[in-house]
Design a protein around this motif. Structure first.
Motif, PDB file in Angstrom:
ATOM      1  N   LEU A 199      -3.152 -19.064  13.348  1.00  0.00           N
ATOM      2  CA  LEU A 199      -2.563 -19.340  12.030  1.00  0.00           C
ATOM      3  C   LEU A 199      -3.191 -18.522  10.911  1.00  0.00           C
ATOM      4  O   LEU A 199      -2.702 -18.566   9.780  1.00  0.00           O
ATOM      5  CB  LEU A 199      -2.700 -20.829  11.700  1.00  0.00           C
ATOM      6  N   ARG A 235      -3.198 -15.391  10.127  1.00  0.00           N
ATOM      7  CA  ARG A 235      -2.332 -14.398   9.474  1.00  0.00           C
ATOM      8  C   ARG A 235      -1.324 -15.057   8.527  1.00  0.00           C
ATOM      9  O   ARG A 235      -0.896 -14.438   7.559  1.00  0.00           O
ATOM     10  CB  ARG A 235      -1.600 -13.557  10.522  1.00  0.00           C
ATOM     11  N   ARG A 236      -0.933 -16.297   8.855  1.00  0.00           N
ATOM     12  CA  ARG A 236      -0.012 -16.994   7.942  1.00  0.00           C
ATOM     13  C   ARG A 236      -0.715 -17.454   6.680  1.00  0.00           C
ATOM     14  O   ARG A 236      -0.145 -17.436   5.599  1.00  0.00           O
ATOM     15  CB  ARG A 236       0.594 -18.189   8.656  1.00  0.00           C
ATOM     16  N   PHE A 237      -1.980 -17.869   6.828  1.00  0.00           N
ATOM     17  CA  PHE A 237      -2.731 -18.356   5.680  1.00  0.00           C
ATOM     18  C   PHE A 237      -3.157 -17.226   4.755  1.00  0.00           C
ATOM     19  O   PHE A 237      -3.252 -17.392   3.546  1.00  0.00           O
ATOM     20  CB  PHE A 237      -3.967 -19.127   6.136  1.00  0.00           C
ATOM     21  N   LYS A 266      -1.915 -13.769   4.166  1.00  0.00           N
ATOM     22  CA  LYS A 266      -0.984 -12.650   4.267  1.00  0.00           C
ATOM     23  C   LYS A 266      -1.475 -11.530   3.371  1.00  0.00           C
ATOM     24  O   LYS A 266      -1.886 -11.738   2.237  1.00  0.00           O
ATOM     25  CB  LYS A 266       0.427 -13.081   3.833  1.00  0.00           C
TER      26      LYS A 266
END
Length: 238
Positions: free
Chosen positions: A231, A233-235, A237
């Motif tokens: 996760l 990379r989602r947190f 960006k």
């Protein structure tokens, strides 16, 4: 939203005409008109005047702009560029901390799983010892097994024999000792009334639920650490 639209919106929210706003901001009306028509970018001093006139902090002012616009257009203003650099550095620091935490979770997970699997903290295999009773002062340590040697040979009618046998039967006080360490073939514990000699009987397995919980906890924290990396990379960006 672009800078021009933001300035028009702020002015209208205050109920000011363009002329009134220019006087309050302390700039020429023609310059304010250029700003509101997206024909000019304010200098750093003018930008500070805008924030002061509309009573806004820099983060509040930038809240409505998307990152791309702020990076490509508003970054020309030194105060905004400095603030964006600080935000980027803070994000990098937070990202590193996040990754360190995920890594620590995985290390912690492996550690407690190993502890539960190997039973190194809570051994389940224990050594069992057995004692028949207290050995009094002056008696041999194996008195409960060989008490017959204490009977004189002259005891032809076995009166002393039966008396001693009854005495040893009455003194018999069985006790078991479990130890996580091997104490040898025999282990002596001293009491005020005498000695208690424990003899090794063998190994005994005693299940400890905490070892199972350690394994479950290890799996849980390992999954949490892996999910953290997934996760990340989602947190954060870019």
């Amino acid at each position: 939203m672009e800078l021009a639209g933001k300035l028009i919106l702020l002015r209208k929210q205050q109920g000011w005409t363009q002329e009134q706003a220019a006087k309050i901001i302390d700039i020429q009306q023609s310059y304010l008109s250029k700003l509101e028509n997206d024909k000019s970018m304010p200098s750093n001093d003018i930008f500070r005047k805008l924030l002061s006139a509309f009573e806004l902090s820099l983060p509040e002012f930038l809240a409505v702009f998307d990152n791309d616009y702020a990076e490509t257009q508003l970054r020309q203003i030194p105060d905004i560029e400095h603030w964006l650099k600080q935000q980027q550095q803070s994000q990098i620091l937070n990202q590193r901390r996040y990754l360190y935490i995920c890594s620590a979770l995985i290390v912690f997970a492996i550690t407690i799983f190993y502890a539960g699997q190997s039973k190194i903290l809570l051994p389940e295999m224990q050594f069992q010892y057995y004692s028949e009773g207290i050995v009094l002062a002056g008696e041999p340590k194996n008195v409960f097994d060989d008490w017959q040697i204490l009977i004189p040979r002259e005891d032809v009618k076995n009166k002393l024999h039966y008396k001693k046998k009854m005495e040893m039967t009455q003194r018999k006080d069985e006790h078991f000792l479990l130890s996580e360490k091997f104490l040898g073939q025999s282990h002596v514990v001293t009491y005020s009334e005498g000695l208690r000699v424990y003899k090794f009987q063998g190994e005994k397995k005693i299940a400890k639920p905490m070892n199972a919980w350690l394994r479950i906890g290890g799996v849980f924290f390992f999954v949490m650490g892996i999910m953290g990396f997934v996760l990340e990379r989602r947190f954060y960006k870019t």
